[in-house]
Design an enzyme around this catalytic site. Structure first.
Site, PDB file in Angstrom:
ATOM      1  N   SER A 253      12.916 -43.525 104.177  1.00 12.84           N
ATOM      2  CA  SER A 253      12.170 -42.861 105.223  1.00 12.84           C
ATOM      3  C   SER A 253      10.595 -43.069 104.460  1.00 12.84           C
ATOM      4  O   SER A 253      10.390 -43.452 103.509  1.00 12.84           O
ATOM      5  CB  SER A 253      12.417 -41.183 105.144  1.00 12.84           C
ATOM      6  OG  SER A 253      12.145 -40.732 104.046  1.00 12.84           O
ATOM      7  N   LYS A 254       9.933 -42.412 105.174  1.00 10.45           N
ATOM      8  CA  LYS A 254       8.330 -42.414 104.788  1.00 10.45           C
ATOM      9  C   LYS A 254       8.116 -41.828 103.664  1.00 10.45           C
ATOM     10  O   LYS A 254       7.182 -42.406 103.004  1.00 10.45           O
ATOM     11  CB  LYS A 254       7.410 -41.734 105.818  1.00 10.45           C
ATOM     12  CG  LYS A 254       7.529 -42.274 107.092  1.00 10.45           C
ATOM     13  CD  LYS A 254       6.064 -41.792 107.853  1.00 10.45           C
ATOM     14  CE  LYS A 254       6.055 -42.093 109.308  1.00 10.45           C
ATOM     15  NZ  LYS A 254       6.952 -41.357 110.280  1.00 10.45           N
ATOM     16  N   ARG A 255       8.831 -41.034 103.277  1.00 11.33           N
ATOM     17  CA  ARG A 255       8.726 -40.669 101.750  1.00 11.33           C
ATOM     18  C   ARG A 255       8.787 -41.683 100.674  1.00 11.33           C
ATOM     19  O   ARG A 255       8.092 -41.540  99.649  1.00 11.33           O
ATOM     20  CB  ARG A 255       9.788 -39.511 101.299  1.00 11.33           C
ATOM     21  CG  ARG A 255       9.455 -38.276 101.879  1.00 11.33           C
ATOM     22  CD  ARG A 255      10.795 -37.223 101.359  1.00 11.33           C
ATOM     23  NE  ARG A 255      11.918 -37.898 101.962  1.00 11.33           N
ATOM     24  CZ  ARG A 255      13.111 -38.008 101.150  1.00 11.33           C
ATOM     25  NH1 ARG A 255      12.642 -38.160  99.781  1.00 11.33           N
ATOM     26  NH2 ARG A 255      14.126 -38.812 101.426  1.00 11.33           N
ATOM     27  N   HIS A 256       9.658 -42.920 100.856  1.00 10.13           N
ATOM     28  CA  HIS A 256       9.447 -43.692  99.878  1.00 10.13           C
ATOM     29  C   HIS A 256       8.343 -44.884 100.176  1.00 10.13           C
ATOM     30  O   HIS A 256       8.133 -45.517  99.048  1.00 10.13           O
ATOM     31  CB  HIS A 256      10.887 -44.578 100.055  1.00 10.13           C
ATOM     32  CG  HIS A 256      11.921 -43.955 100.148  1.00 10.13           C
ATOM     33  ND1 HIS A 256      12.679 -43.040 101.160  1.00 10.13           N
ATOM     34  CD2 HIS A 256      12.704 -43.461  99.058  1.00 10.13           C
ATOM     35  CE1 HIS A 256      13.825 -42.544 100.571  1.00 10.13           C
ATOM     36  NE2 HIS A 256      13.726 -42.701  99.228  1.00 10.13           N
TER      37      HIS A 256
END
Ligand code: GLU
Length: 490
Positions: A253-256
């Site tokens: 996800s965007k967190r990565h």
């Protein structure tokens, strides 16, 4: 049986790595099997529809060089390929289910459903419809419809037994019917279908033979099987693709980091690198080979080599592939790839002048080895298109040297520039070596101030080649500017 597969995105957000992986696997499977690849736009959710997302689908696959045999823009015999243009069909088939007793009209109001939900929550019960309208006799339902009462169509999920299907990768998947969403809505009161109905009706009428999609859709599987059965149709073969995780083992996800394709494109990844790396997310050819062109994958891809285990998305690995493909680009091709990045940085015009093209073509081999992304180029090559960025007096002075000394060196270098462009690089190297000897200094004490004067930085592409591209006039002007800076009183 000839293979027909589809990629069926909902235009609600940007294309991301997971979606691209699904699209590529469908595309390569179709190509390798001599089948047909279909793009179908699942745009029945009016609230979440975003026209930019549709454009992004076109842009992403055009950029990757992935084309569809049937779908938007190209048409085909089983169209239209936008679900929003097929709503008549869904209405007709929802009605068929009601007529055959496999579905029913539900008249529950939003308020009733809301109080049902909050009651269930308060009592800590499982959520879901209580099947109140399932018992309404068909004649009564018909009369209420005819009187204009609003309703949705729900599927009658069997109350007992279980539903199972075979997944090519995972094996048999079975679910008790009492655990399936109690009577999901198929047709909403506004006449639009839900995902389940539209997806199944389209896969049937578009003649889809294999469904390759993300594992997050597995829970919908039993429901879809019930729908196929209710219609009396044969379901396609299922193959749910392995998850794509970040390095922490959580769903990517965007967190990565970046996940949308437009971000990778803007950063300067090559489509070849994306295609190669993304194809290895859950697939392999053998245990060793890892370089695959699009043409290779169109031949070699097969479902037999899918991995069951989740794939881990490794940004560093993608970066490595990108470097490999950048280094494979011939000069002219690399120049063409770099042009949009130079344009966006305001360093070349749109369209580029012939002179700017020539400079970039000459500069391409100087930076090829240093680029991780195409987007690194403007910073490295700026000095060829603009005056060098401001530097300080100190930067011109190697350790333990005095301004007067460097001023003198730069004066000598300026004289060397007269013949510089007629000599070869080894000849120039020799000239600089002799000059250093004559001045009783190290070669570095000549080259470092020269590099800063010409490029504005202590690190730059190879100096002599850079000077050759820059030309005598600009080089000398930059030397003079540096000399003036050193000569000025502090
Ligand atoms: N529209 C669904 C999606 O956005 C399609 C899922 C499927 O392939 O059935 O992924």
């Amino acid at each position: 049986m000839s293979v027909r597969v589809r990629y069926a995105p909902s235009p609600t957000g940007l294309q991301h790595i997971g979606g691209v992986r699904t699209a590529l696997f469908n595309y390569f499977f179709a190509r390798a099997m001599g089948g047909v690849f279909i793009l179908r736009i699942e745009d029945t959710d009016q609230e979440r529809y975003d026209p930019r997302a549709l454009q992004d689908i076109y842009d992403t696959y055009d950029w990757l060089g992935i084309s569809w045999d049937e779908g938007p823009r190209v048409g085909g015999p089983r169209g239209p390929y936008f679900q929003s243009q097929r709503t008549e069909l869904y209405r007709e088939y929802a009605q068929k289910l009601v007529d055959s007793g496999e579905g029913y009209h539900c008249f529950c109001t939003a308020e009733r459903l809301e109080s049902l939900r909050s009651g269930q929550e308060a009592r800590g019960e499982g959520q879901g419809y209580d099947r109140l309208c399932r018992g309404i006799p068909p004649e009564e339902a018909r009369a209420r419809k005819a009187a204009g009462e609003k309703s949705v169509v729900r599927l009658k999920v069997p109350l007992e037994g279980s539903t199972s299907f075979h997944d090519r990768l995972i094996g048999d998947i079975e679910r008790a019917n009492r655990d399936i969403n109690p009577d999901p809505v198929l047709l909403k009161s506004d006449g639009f279908p839900t995902y389940h109905l539209a997806n199944v009706v389209d896969d049937h009428f578009m003649g889809i033979t294999h469904i390759l999609r993300a594992q997050e859709w597995i829970p919908s599987g039993p429901l879809h099987i019930l729908l196929y059965r209710a219609f009396g149709w044969t379901p396609p073969e299922y193959c749910h693709l392995p998850m794509v995780m970040g390095e922490d083992g959580k769903k990517l996800s965007k967190r990565h980091g970046s996940t949308s394709l437009v971000e990778f494109r803007d950063q300067g990844y090559l489509p070849e690198a994306i295609i190669n790396y993304v194809s290895l997310l859950g697939w392999s050819y053998d245990d060793t080979r890892q370089m695959f062109s699009r043409a290779d994958l169109e031949r070699l891809f097969s479902l037999d080599r899918l991995n069951k285990a989740a794939a881990v998305f490794d940004y560093k690995k993608l970066e490595w592939f990108n470097g490999v493909y950048i280094r494979e680009k011939p000069d002219a091709a690399l120049k063409d790839e770099l042009l949009p990045f130079m344009r966006r940085a305001g360093l070349v015009e749109d369209p580029a002048t012939p002179e700017q093209e020539a400079v970039l073509l000459a500069a391409a081999p100087l930076v090829r080895e240093r680029l991780r992304f195409l987007g690194d180029a403007p910073e490295l090559l700026r000095f060829l298109f603009r005056d060098p960025p401001p530097y300080s007096r100190e930067e011109l002075l190697p350790k333990k040297t005095e301004p007067e000394e460097i001023l003198r060196y730069l004066g000598e270098i300026r004289s060397l520039m007269e013949g510089f462009f007629h000599r070869s690089d080894p000849e120039n190297e020799e000239e600089f070596r002799l000059l250093a000897e004559r001045l009783h200094t190290r070669l570095g004490s000549l080259l470092m101030p020269l590099r800063v004067a010409v490029t504005g930085s202590k690190v730059s592409p190879p100096l002599f080649e850079s000077i050759r591209i820059l030309g005598k006039e600009k080089t000398v002007a930059r030397l003079v500017a540096a000399m003036e800076m050193l000569a000025a009183r502090e």
